[in-house]
Design a protein around this motif. Sequence first.
Motif, PDB file in Angstrom:
ATOM      1  N   ASN A 151       0.813  -1.220   0.000  1.00  0.00           N
ATOM      2  CA  ASN A 151       0.000   0.000   0.000  1.00  0.00           C
ATOM      3  C   ASN A 151       0.848   1.274   0.000  1.00  0.00           C
ATOM      4  O   ASN A 151       0.569   2.241   0.723  1.00  0.00           O
ATOM      5  N   ASP A 152       1.901   1.272  -0.831  1.00  0.00           N
ATOM      6  CA  ASP A 152       2.792   2.425  -0.953  1.00  0.00           C
ATOM      7  C   ASP A 152       3.479   2.779   0.368  1.00  0.00           C
ATOM      8  O   ASP A 152       3.865   3.930   0.586  1.00  0.00           O
ATOM      9  N   LYS A 153       3.639   1.806   1.253  1.00  0.00           N
ATOM     10  CA  LYS A 153       4.374   2.011   2.486  1.00  0.00           C
ATOM     11  C   LYS A 153       5.678   1.228   2.440  1.00  0.00           C
ATOM     12  O   LYS A 153       5.903   0.419   1.536  1.00  0.00           O
ATOM     13  N   TYR A 154       6.523   1.482   3.424  1.00  0.00           N
ATOM     14  CA  TYR A 154       7.881   0.958   3.372  1.00  0.00           C
ATOM     15  C   TYR A 154       8.239   0.238   4.672  1.00  0.00           C
ATOM     16  O   TYR A 154       7.617   0.459   5.722  1.00  0.00           O
ATOM     17  N   SER A 155       9.257  -0.616   4.586  1.00  0.00           N
ATOM     18  CA  SER A 155       9.755  -1.359   5.740  1.00  0.00           C
ATOM     19  C   SER A 155      11.281  -1.389   5.693  1.00  0.00           C
ATOM     20  O   SER A 155      11.891  -1.134   4.658  1.00  0.00           O
ATOM     21  N   VAL A 156      11.889  -1.710   6.842  1.00  0.00           N
ATOM     22  CA  VAL A 156      13.348  -1.775   6.913  1.00  0.00           C
ATOM     23  C   VAL A 156      13.727  -2.729   8.042  1.00  0.00           C
ATOM     24  O   VAL A 156      12.929  -2.978   8.961  1.00  0.00           O
ATOM     25  N   SER A 157      14.929  -3.296   7.968  1.00  0.00           N
ATOM     26  CA  SER A 157      15.429  -4.142   9.052  1.00  0.00           C
ATOM     27  C   SER A 157      16.901  -3.871   9.272  1.00  0.00           C
ATOM     28  O   SER A 157      17.611  -3.382   8.389  1.00  0.00           O
ATOM     29  N   THR A 158      17.368  -4.168  10.472  1.00  0.00           N
ATOM     30  CA  THR A 158      18.782  -4.048  10.796  1.00  0.00           C
ATOM     31  C   THR A 158      19.143  -5.162  11.773  1.00  0.00           C
ATOM     32  O   THR A 158      18.322  -5.563  12.598  1.00  0.00           O
ATOM     33  N   TRP A 159      20.377  -5.678  11.676  1.00  0.00           N
ATOM     34  CA  TRP A 159      20.809  -6.824  12.469  1.00  0.00           C
ATOM     35  C   TRP A 159      21.892  -6.425  13.464  1.00  0.00           C
ATOM     36  O   TRP A 159      22.765  -5.608  13.179  1.00  0.00           O
ATOM     37  N   LEU A 160      21.856  -7.071  14.626  1.00  0.00           N
ATOM     38  CA  LEU A 160      22.912  -6.931  15.626  1.00  0.00           C
ATOM     39  C   LEU A 160      23.304  -8.325  16.098  1.00  0.00           C
ATOM     40  O   LEU A 160      22.450  -9.108  16.519  1.00  0.00           O
ATOM     41  N   THR A 161      24.589  -8.650  16.014  1.00  0.00           N
ATOM     42  CA  THR A 161      25.097  -9.948  16.460  1.00  0.00           C
ATOM     43  C   THR A 161      25.914  -9.756  17.730  1.00  0.00           C
ATOM     44  O   THR A 161      26.794  -8.904  17.785  1.00  0.00           O
ATOM     45  N   LEU A 162      25.599 -10.558  18.763  1.00  0.00           N
ATOM     46  CA  LEU A 162      26.278 -10.446  20.052  1.00  0.00           C
ATOM     47  C   LEU A 162      26.705 -11.814  20.551  1.00  0.00           C
ATOM     48  O   LEU A 162      25.991 -12.799  20.352  1.00  0.00           O
ATOM     49  N   PRO A 163      27.859 -11.883  21.221  1.00  0.00           N
ATOM     50  CA  PRO A 163      28.205 -13.122  21.915  1.00  0.00           C
ATOM     51  C   PRO A 163      27.189 -13.380  23.022  1.00  0.00           C
ATOM     52  O   PRO A 163      26.639 -12.445  23.606  1.00  0.00           O
ATOM     53  N   VAL A 164      26.940 -14.626  23.314  1.00  0.00           N
ATOM     54  CA  VAL A 164      25.944 -14.971  24.329  1.00  0.00           C
ATOM     55  C   VAL A 164      26.275 -14.348  25.674  1.00  0.00           C
ATOM     56  O   VAL A 164      25.374 -13.919  26.413  1.00  0.00           O
ATOM     57  N   ASN A 165      27.555 -14.231  26.006  1.00  0.00           N
ATOM     58  CA  ASN A 165      27.927 -13.691  27.312  1.00  0.00           C
ATOM     59  C   ASN A 165      27.729 -12.182  27.427  1.00  0.00           C
ATOM     60  O   ASN A 165      27.982 -11.599  28.479  1.00  0.00           O
ATOM     61  N   MET A 166      27.294 -11.517  26.349  1.00  0.00           N
ATOM     62  CA  MET A 166      27.028 -10.074  26.391  1.00  0.00           C
ATOM     63  C   MET A 166      25.537  -9.760  26.375  1.00  0.00           C
ATOM     64  O   MET A 166      25.140  -8.600  26.397  1.00  0.00           O
ATOM     65  N   THR A 167      24.701 -10.757  26.348  1.00  0.00           N
ATOM     66  CA  THR A 167      23.273 -10.517  26.206  1.00  0.00           C
ATOM     67  C   THR A 167      22.609 -10.039  27.491  1.00  0.00           C
ATOM     68  O   THR A 167      21.422  -9.744  27.507  1.00  0.00           O
ATOM     69  N   ASN A 168      23.383  -9.958  28.580  1.00  0.00           N
ATOM     70  CA  ASN A 168      22.810  -9.422  29.810  1.00  0.00           C
ATOM     71  C   ASN A 168      22.810  -7.895  29.815  1.00  0.00           C
ATOM     72  O   ASN A 168      22.257  -7.274  30.711  1.00  0.00           O
ATOM     73  N   LYS A 169      23.431  -7.281  28.832  1.00  0.00           N
ATOM     74  CA  LYS A 169      23.449  -5.831  28.731  1.00  0.00           C
ATOM     75  C   LYS A 169      22.197  -5.353  27.980  1.00  0.00           C
ATOM     76  O   LYS A 169      21.593  -6.102  27.225  1.00  0.00           O
TER      77      LYS A 169
END
Length: 255
Positions: free
Chosen positions: A209-227
Amino acid sequence: MVRRAVTGQPSNAFMLVVLFSLLLFDGQAQVLLQQRQPSLTKRTSTTAVIDCKVEAIGNFQAAYIHWYRHIPTRAPERLLYVTSTAQINYDKDSYKDKYHSSKRGKNTCTLSVKDIREDDEGTYYCAYWKYSSVGNLVFGTGTKLIVSNKGNSKPENSEILQTKHKDQLLYVCLIENFYPEVIRVQWVDGADKEVTKNVVKGDVWKSTNDKYSVSTWLTLPVNMTNKNYFCKYDHEKITMYVTIAEIFCVPRHNT
């Protein structure tokens, strides 16, 4: 299913700004010019007001603030500048009826584009010039003026998807169905500082419907996911922070 993201290429406008901009320091603090709205959608015959927030200039009222307009395939063109006495100097006499600029509060300069026509479309940049042995010019982040009767539509959906691969977690920030297509998206930490390492930014695509979308990725080590990490985006007059569990909005009160 996670949508495929492709690394985005910088726009011509952005590249020109990079080429013409230099790092500028006032004392020990880096001067920053922030234009929170990536775009502004207006109907013809109305007035657009674009804000520029200035940081790390010791005496803002005494500073000379310039405004430029960029049209694709052309070099940026200066429209005017505001002096320390709030006087407006125009680069062309014909601009006097079209543009107006003023300083507001302690750190904000505005540009008004009056009686908007289709040929007023373009990206408008504020700039600060500091005279020294060599001139230093810093541009703002730019606001694209879009002339349209469609108005604007904020994203209908924002979420973070995640998947695990070995000792890493992949987070995908998906922002769907917004108009216009101009949007700024970044990953930030709990201190609202941009995260650039292990980030892939996707191109905006036309969704429905003439609208737009976007995505972005972030990769983290498992031991940093508490931040704490957030997907932050600016679209027209809203700022949104998307977390794994929720979305919250920081409203802006632009004119």
